[in-house]
Design an enzyme around this catalytic site. Sequence first.
Site, PDB file in Angstrom:
ATOM      1  N   HIS A 109       0.879  -1.174   0.000  1.00  0.00           N
ATOM      2  CA  HIS A 109       0.000   0.000   0.000  1.00  0.00           C
ATOM      3  C   HIS A 109       0.918   1.226   0.000  1.00  0.00           C
ATOM      4  CE1 HIS A 109      -2.426  -3.007   2.254  1.00  0.00           C
ATOM      5  NE2 HIS A 109      -3.485  -2.432   1.714  1.00  0.00           N
ATOM      6  N   ASP A 112       2.359   1.910   3.347  1.00  0.00           N
ATOM      7  CA  ASP A 112       3.299   0.926   3.931  1.00  0.00           C
ATOM      8  C   ASP A 112       4.712   1.336   3.547  1.00  0.00           C
ATOM      9  OD1 ASP A 112       0.984  -0.602   4.301  1.00  0.00           O
ATOM     10  OD2 ASP A 112       1.389  -1.845   2.531  1.00  0.00           O
ATOM     11  N   GLU A 240     -10.651  -6.862  -4.922  1.00  0.00           N
ATOM     12  CA  GLU A 240     -10.497  -7.935  -3.931  1.00  0.00           C
ATOM     13  C   GLU A 240     -11.774  -8.051  -3.104  1.00  0.00           C
ATOM     14  OE1 GLU A 240      -6.728  -7.904  -1.820  1.00  0.00           O
ATOM     15  OE2 GLU A 240      -7.730  -8.660  -0.025  1.00  0.00           O
ATOM     16  N   GLU A 276      -9.027 -13.617  -1.955  1.00  0.00           N
ATOM     17  CA  GLU A 276      -8.328 -13.918  -0.699  1.00  0.00           C
ATOM     18  C   GLU A 276      -9.049 -15.048   0.016  1.00  0.00           C
ATOM     19  OE1 GLU A 276      -6.697 -10.722   1.535  1.00  0.00           O
ATOM     20  OE2 GLU A 276      -7.152 -11.680   3.462  1.00  0.00           O
ATOM     21  N   HIS A 279     -11.178 -14.158   3.017  1.00  0.00           N
ATOM     22  CA  HIS A 279     -12.360 -13.364   2.666  1.00  0.00           C
ATOM     23  C   HIS A 279     -13.455 -14.281   2.113  1.00  0.00           C
ATOM     24  CE1 HIS A 279      -9.786  -9.455   1.970  1.00  0.00           C
ATOM     25  NE2 HIS A 279      -9.629  -9.985   3.181  1.00  0.00           N
ATOM     26  N   ASP A 304      -4.737 -13.647  -2.874  1.00  0.00           N
ATOM     27  CA  ASP A 304      -4.158 -13.301  -1.577  1.00  0.00           C
ATOM     28  C   ASP A 304      -4.223 -14.564  -0.732  1.00  0.00           C
ATOM     29  OD1 ASP A 304      -3.402 -10.745  -2.113  1.00  0.00           O
ATOM     30  OD2 ASP A 304      -4.687  -9.797  -0.622  1.00  0.00           O
ATOM     31  N   ASP A 315     -11.355 -12.700  10.017  1.00  0.00           N
ATOM     32  CA  ASP A 315     -10.259 -12.560   9.059  1.00  0.00           C
ATOM     33  C   ASP A 315      -8.951 -12.592   9.857  1.00  0.00           C
ATOM     34  OD1 ASP A 315      -8.925 -12.148   6.710  1.00  0.00           O
ATOM     35  OD2 ASP A 315      -9.287 -10.002   6.634  1.00  0.00           O
ATOM     36  N   ASP A 317      -6.114 -13.948   8.931  1.00  0.00           N
ATOM     37  CA  ASP A 317      -4.927 -13.788   8.072  1.00  0.00           C
ATOM     38  C   ASP A 317      -3.764 -14.674   8.503  1.00  0.00           C
ATOM     39  OD1 ASP A 317      -6.064 -11.959   6.328  1.00  0.00           O
ATOM     40  OD2 ASP A 317      -5.314 -10.206   7.391  1.00  0.00           O
ATOM     41  N   ASP A 347      -0.994 -12.585   1.929  1.00  0.00           N
ATOM     42  CA  ASP A 347      -1.653 -11.570   2.762  1.00  0.00           C
ATOM     43  C   ASP A 347      -1.914 -12.229   4.117  1.00  0.00           C
ATOM     44  OD1 ASP A 347      -2.863  -9.387   3.759  1.00  0.00           O
ATOM     45  OD2 ASP A 347      -4.357  -9.179   2.174  1.00  0.00           O
TER      46      ASP A 347
HETATM   47  C1  XUL Z   1      -7.671  -6.705   4.149  1.00  0.00           C
HETATM   48  C2  XUL Z   1      -6.875  -7.073   2.963  1.00  0.00           C
HETATM   49  C3  XUL Z   1      -5.995  -6.008   2.412  1.00  0.00           C
HETATM   50  C4  XUL Z   1      -5.928  -5.999   0.919  1.00  0.00           C
HETATM   51  C5  XUL Z   1      -5.153  -4.826   0.348  1.00  0.00           C
HETATM   52  O1  XUL Z   1      -8.501  -7.716   4.615  1.00  0.00           O
HETATM   53  O2  XUL Z   1      -6.907  -8.187   2.508  1.00  0.00           O
HETATM   54  O3  XUL Z   1      -4.725  -6.188   2.950  1.00  0.00           O
HETATM   55  O4  XUL Z   1      -5.336  -7.158   0.431  1.00  0.00           O
HETATM   56  O5  XUL Z   1      -5.663  -3.610   0.749  1.00  0.00           O
HETATM   57 CO    CO Z   2      -5.894  -9.111   0.936  1.00  0.00          CO
END
Ligand code: XUL
Ligand code: CO
Length: 446
Positions: A109, A112, A240, A276, A279, A304, A315, A317, A347
């Site tokens: 991003h 970042d 996404e 993702e 998600h 992702d 989520d 991750d 991710d």
């Molecule tokens: C948030 C997510 C983000 C996107 C990029 O859940 O997945 O990190 O991948 O903004």
């Molecule tokens: Co993501």
Amino acid sequence: MSSTFHVGQREYFPGIGAIPFEGRESDNPLAFKVYDAQRQIGGRSMAEHLRFAVAYWHSFCGTGQDPFGPGTRMYPWDQGSSALARAEAKADAAFEFITKLGVPYYCFHDVDLAPDADDIGQYRDNLAHMVTVAGRLQQQTGVKLLWGTANLFSHPRYMNGAATNPDFAVVARAAVQVRAALDATVALGGQNYVFWGGREGYACLLNTDMKREQAHLARFLAAARDYGRSIGFTGTFLIEPKPMEPMHHQYDFDSATVVGFLRAHGLDGDFKLNIEANHATLSGHSFAHDLQVAADAGLLGSIDANRGNPQNGWDTDQFPTDLYDTVGAMLVVLRSGGFGHGGLNFDAKVRRESTDPQDLFMAHIGGMDAFARGLEVAHALIERSPLEGWRAERYASFDSGAGAAFARGELGLEALCEHALVAGEPTVRSGRQEAYENLLNQYLLR
Ligand code: XUL
Ligand code: CO
């Protein structure tokens, strides 16, 4: 292993060298057991198939903070006196890590990579400076940019959305970041540009004009597309999907919703989907389901990679370790012809309790091995097992005769009834789910 491998003034991960491939008999936690970058599978190397990327935000920015407590990791690159000096040190650490891991891509991003600033001029200067730094590091290491994006969800100004904010001033302010992040992505040779609509949704339907907000989202995406193309971006724009979190409801709910949205607004020529895993599960689907929906629409762009926690559904991750998930994902990817411009971006974040620098290496090694095994098994299932034949045979009645005529749209309801009268009661035919599941396990265990 070498311990003097660094890209800047200082080594940030001392004692860890380039991660080697050692094979399945190795017990070395800092070695690949399956991922062998140059190994050929079906005419492509593992590296070319999998196109791994490291996520800048989780790996070099996130310190483990959660809603109940602050970060647990102190980063040596986060100690300098000025924000720009810290950003430069972070870039050195990131490229050292990515190079030692042997991953070809990274993703970021805007904020970042560079320090954020409310002042637009300052924000742009910071990002432009860090683009120069990252460009030099890319040249030095050969690491490439899979995608860039703008963070349109952290700053308080975006609390009611960015492109879908009811206040036009916020929509315009979001454009500043998207324009700058597109400039950065193009300058760094990024192959894709991602939109994750973190706050593009609503918290309360009573105060929300959903139709208007979604129309604004489409306008905003079209404007970003036009700007990107005007500055020479030839890559893919990616949406996404995520159903919720942080908002109660997010407009990019799942693959099916986003496919419909893109088609409704004529955006499907430039935009694809970045799926993702966590998600997809948050929206009540499996990872493979959302991949398949995108692939069937011809809109599977990138992944992702991560996993959720089946007990809580959030989520979380986590790094992907589940081989059923990676086989399921790679079956979809291989059947649809591979990633093209896309790739597998981790991710994912190490747990708050994982505080050693080598934990970050082990997390990525595990994820890469899990996907490498997924690739091997999916490839073998497609090329050598009866799977494709079994599946095709289930639909064989549509391959010729009346079934084929129906599929071509040539039979009306009356003609179908005629067919049923002549054919009589259909034979009961097993779906054989257990045989398919056993076949997958058999290849997984080989
Ligand atoms: C948030 C997510 C983000 C996107 C990029 O859940 O997945 O990190 O991948 O903004
Ligand atoms: Co993501």
